[in-house]
Design an enzyme around this catalytic site. Structure first.
Site, short mmCIF file in Angstrom:
data_model
loop_
_atom_site.label_atom_id
_atom_site.label_comp_id
_atom_site.label_asym_id
_atom_site.label_seq_id
_atom_site.Cartn_x
_atom_site.Cartn_y
_atom_site.Cartn_z
CG ASN A 107 1.25 10.11 0.67
OD1 ASN A 107 0.37 10.24 0.28
ND2 ASN A 107 2.52 9.51 -0.22
CG HIS A 109 3.88 4.89 -2.18
ND1 HIS A 109 4.25 6.03 -3.14
CD2 HIS A 109 4.66 3.59 -2.46
CE1 HIS A 109 4.69 5.76 -3.49
NE2 HIS A 109 5.07 3.62 -3.45
CB ALA A 173 -4.59 -3.64 2.26
CD GLU A 174 -3.59 2.09 -1.55
OE1 GLU A 174 -4.08 3.07 -1.19
OE2 GLU A 174 -3.23 1.76 -2.35
C1 GRF Z 1 -4.01 5.16 -3.71
O1 GRF Z 1 -3.46 3.97 -3.96
C2 GRF Z 1 -2.95 5.80 -2.63
O2 GRF Z 1 -1.97 5.05 -2.48
C3 GRF Z 1 -1.92 6.78 -3.86
O3 GRF Z 1 -2.86 7.01 -4.48
C4 GRF Z 1 -4.33 6.47 -4.38
C5 GRF Z 1 -5.25 7.08 -4.55
O4 GRF Z 1 -5.90 6.10 -4.16
N1 GRF Z 1 -1.01 7.48 -3.70
P1 GRF Z 1 -7.86 7.41 -3.90
O5 GRF Z 1 -8.13 8.40 -4.29
O6 GRF Z 1 -7.89 7.15 -2.49
O7 GRF Z 1 -8.35 6.11 -4.46
#
Ligand code: GRF
Length: 190
Positions: A107, A109, A173-174
């Site tokens: 996952n 976060h 960053a994600e």
């Molecule tokens: C992201 O901020 C992730 O970290 C959290 O939910 C959000 C999902 O965004 N768990 P997306 O649907 O990937 O644009």
């Protein structure tokens, strides 16, 4: 080289999902392919995004958690999925689901775990007065946002940040962090 089969679970926008699909398609993660995207929300924009990239999509809408999870399991097993990536999937998975796919669920976060677990992580970070936050990709365990950390990325919190501006910066960053985390775990799972 073994080709690892990924399944992605979403509930909404799907921007992390899209970056994972593009990374697989563009050889940034050469040893993996996204086989299916599953949403528990028929209105999730991520479904459209996945279809536009020719990925097989499934909507599972059941009120009862175990029935919902059984539908998800059936789909994942039909594709022999090796790694399940949660990407904005807003349901907490049951212990039995997590045990069934032991060590195969990850996952992302939007905080530097173990800080700011749970909902509104960016708001929690702003309120805390911290100078940095970020994102974390971790293994999924029965305790929410508590599994072993695979990768984190640090993002500065600026003086005039709002929840929205910080969330946008963390989200960028994600997208990179999730791809790096998948590469990392697949490279140790040859
Ligand atoms: C992201 O901020 C992730 O970290 C959290 O939910 C959000 C999902 O965004 N768990 P997306 O649907 O990937 O644009």
């Amino acid at each position: 080289m073994k080709k690892h089969k990924l399944g992605i679970l979403i509930s909404g926008r799907g921007s992390n999902m899209e970056s994972i699909i593009l990374a697989c398609n563009n050889n940034i993660i050469p040893c993996a392919s996204v086989e299916c995207v599953i949403s528990n929300n028929a209105k999730a924009y991520g479904i459209e995004r996945a279809r536009a990239l020719s990925i097989k999509t499934f909507i599972v809408e059941k009120n009862q958690k175990l029935e919902l999870e059984q539908d998800i399991i059936t789909i994942l097993e039909s594709f022999s999925i090796d790694l399940i990536c949660l990407a904005g999937f807003m349901k907490v998975l049951s212990q039995s689901f997590i045990q069934k796919f032991h060590n195969k669920i990850i996952n992302i976060h939007p905080s530097l775990l173990p800080l700011f677990k749970g909902l509104n992580a960016q708001k929690q970070a702003l309120k805390s007065g911290a100078k940095f936050s970020g994102c974390t990709v971790h293994h999924v365990t029965a305790d929410v946002d508590s599994g072993d950390i695979i990768k984190r990325a640090i993002v500065p919190i600026l003086k005039n940040d709002t929840e929205e501006s910080l969330s946008d910066r963390i989200l960028k960053a994600e997208h990179k962090c999730y791809v790096k985390a998948i590469k990392k775990i697949l490279s140790t799972n040859q």
